[in-house]
Motif scaffolding. Structure first.
Motif, PDB file in Angstrom:
ATOM      1  N   GLU A   1      41.972 -34.112  22.955  1.00  0.00           N
ATOM      2  CA  GLU A   1      42.625 -35.253  22.697  1.00  0.00           C
ATOM      3  C   GLU A   1      41.682 -36.064  23.643  1.00  0.00           C
ATOM      4  OE1 GLU A   1      46.667 -34.920  20.509  1.00  0.00           O
ATOM      5  OE2 GLU A   1      46.984 -34.925  22.579  1.00  0.00           O
TER       6      GLU A   1
ATOM      7  N   GLY B   1      47.184 -34.629  26.701  1.00  0.00           N
ATOM      8  CA  GLY B   1      46.710 -34.651  25.701  1.00  0.00           C
ATOM      9  C   GLY B   1      46.383 -33.634  25.360  1.00  0.00           C
ATOM     10  N   THR B   2      45.642 -33.069  25.004  1.00  0.00           N
ATOM     11  CA  THR B   2      46.216 -31.328  24.542  1.00  0.00           C
ATOM     12  C   THR B   2      44.814 -31.286  23.930  1.00  0.00           C
ATOM     13  OG1 THR B   2      48.004 -31.151  23.303  1.00  0.00           O
ATOM     14  CG2 THR B   2      46.609 -29.476  22.576  1.00  0.00           C
TER      15      THR B   2
ATOM     16  N   ALA C   1      42.334 -27.532  23.322  1.00  0.00           N
ATOM     17  CA  ALA C   1      42.924 -26.316  22.387  1.00  0.00           C
ATOM     18  C   ALA C   1      41.984 -25.522  21.792  1.00  0.00           C
ATOM     19  CB  ALA C   1      43.683 -26.801  20.410  1.00  0.00           C
TER      20      ALA C   1
ATOM     21  N   GLU D   1      46.177 -22.954  24.330  1.00  0.00           N
ATOM     22  CA  GLU D   1      46.795 -25.016  24.305  1.00  0.00           C
ATOM     23  C   GLU D   1      46.574 -25.342  26.014  1.00  0.00           C
ATOM     24  OE1 GLU D   1      49.373 -26.803  21.609  1.00  0.00           O
ATOM     25  OE2 GLU D   1      48.494 -26.367  19.693  1.00  0.00           O
TER      26      GLU D   1
ATOM     27  N   VAL E   1      47.011 -28.729  28.116  1.00  0.00           N
ATOM     28  CA  VAL E   1      47.411 -29.970  28.961  1.00  0.00           C
ATOM     29  C   VAL E   1      46.137 -30.805  29.429  1.00  0.00           C
ATOM     30  CG1 VAL E   1      48.822 -32.242  29.829  1.00  0.00           C
ATOM     31  CG2 VAL E   1      49.771 -29.527  28.748  1.00  0.00           C
TER      32      VAL E   1
ATOM     33  N   THR F   1      41.960 -29.107  32.676  1.00  0.00           N
ATOM     34  CA  THR F   1      43.296 -29.103  32.058  1.00  0.00           C
ATOM     35  C   THR F   1      43.738 -27.860  32.788  1.00  0.00           C
ATOM     36  OG1 THR F   1      41.162 -27.597  31.123  1.00  0.00           O
ATOM     37  CG2 THR F   1      41.799 -29.029  29.772  1.00  0.00           C
TER      38      THR F   1
ATOM     39  N   THR G   1      46.643 -25.319  31.191  1.00  0.00           N
ATOM     40  CA  THR G   1      47.243 -24.335  30.377  1.00  0.00           C
ATOM     41  C   THR G   1      49.141 -24.017  30.540  1.00  0.00           C
ATOM     42  OG1 THR G   1      47.108 -22.122  30.707  1.00  0.00           O
ATOM     43  CG2 THR G   1      45.381 -22.610  29.440  1.00  0.00           C
TER      44      THR G   1
END
Length: 246
Positions: free
Chosen positions: A41, A46-47, A49, A58, A60, A72, A74
């Motif tokens: 995203e 957002g995510t 994955a 997943e 963030v 990101t 986890t």
């Protein structure tokens, strides 16, 4: 007990900052050189994955600055483990880009083995990213994943079985032309682009094919197919690998 770790690498890539950003911060881009099937995203919060063999992980998105920075993290596990990834992008002259990768977090009780595997793996992944941006610019791939257990074979025996089944020489080196012949699958006519005691990779006109074989654990294949008709390829490669190690 958890242990902190950090791995930092830098690579100069033959691509613009936007091309590098598309490769490391979009699902189709990541699919084309890294592992699994990916979704991103495109916003902070957002995510991100990754699905590998039915296992979904997943994270963030903690930073989303197109053309400059992507990061990101986890979630934190019950034992305190987590992983964070940061990509810093800097454009250079003549259309090249410097990519800095920082992979950090907390590992568990087997942290030394895990850290060593991560430390050895990242140079290979960045090499695959370079292959993608150099030879398949503007295209995205369908990822193909397969896994099979070695059935008490030693890493050397697994390597021998793979090279024999592919009609490849027992000793390979980067730059070597190959004409691999996996039974029941299209031939792989191309060039060895990576070879060490754990993995080897072949680049063809329509794909990047990677075989991870020398760890003593599962035998893995991470392929990236750029051809027009990849339907059924993952099932076919899984069947091939399972039959080989049965």
């Amino acid at each position: 007990m958890t242990h902190p770790f950090e791995i930092e690498l830098e690579s100069t890539l033959p691509a613009s900052p936007q091309q590098v950003c598309d490769a490391i911060a979009t699902g189709p881009g990541i699919d084309s050189w890294f592992m699994g099937r990916n979704e991103v995203e495109p916003r902070e919060g957002g995510t991100a994955a990754m699905d590998t063999g039915g296992h979904r992980e997943e994270a963030v998105v903690t930073a989303y600055e197109p053309g400059t920075r992507f990061a990101t993290r986890t979630g934190t596990g019950e034992d305190g483990r987590f992983m964070a990834f940061e990509y810093l992008i800097e454009g250079r002259d003549q259309g090249s880009t410097v990519l800095r990768v920082v992979h950090s977090g907390l590992l568990g009780d087997d942290w030394e083995d895990e850290y060593d595997a991560l430390r050895r793996g990242w140079p290979f992944h960045l090499h695959t990213l370079r292959e993608y941006l150099t030879h398949f610019p503007g295209r995205t791939a369908v990822p193909v994943f397969a896994l099979a257990m070695p059935q008490e074979r030693s890493p050397r025996e697994v390597t021998a079985a793979l090279t024999r089944a592919l009609s490849l020489p027992a000793s390979m080196s980067a730059g070597m032309p190959v004409h691999a012949q996996p039974a029941g699958l299209p031939p792989l006519n191309g060039e060895v682009v990576w070879a060490d005691h754990e993995r080897f990779a072949i680049r063809t006109d329509d794909g990047l094919y990677t075989f991870h074989h020398g760890t003593g654990g599962p035998v893995l294949m991470f392929h990236h197919l750029f051809g027009a008709d990849p339907d059924g390829a993952e099932t076919a490669w899984q069947k091939w690998l399972t039959g080989l190690l049965a």
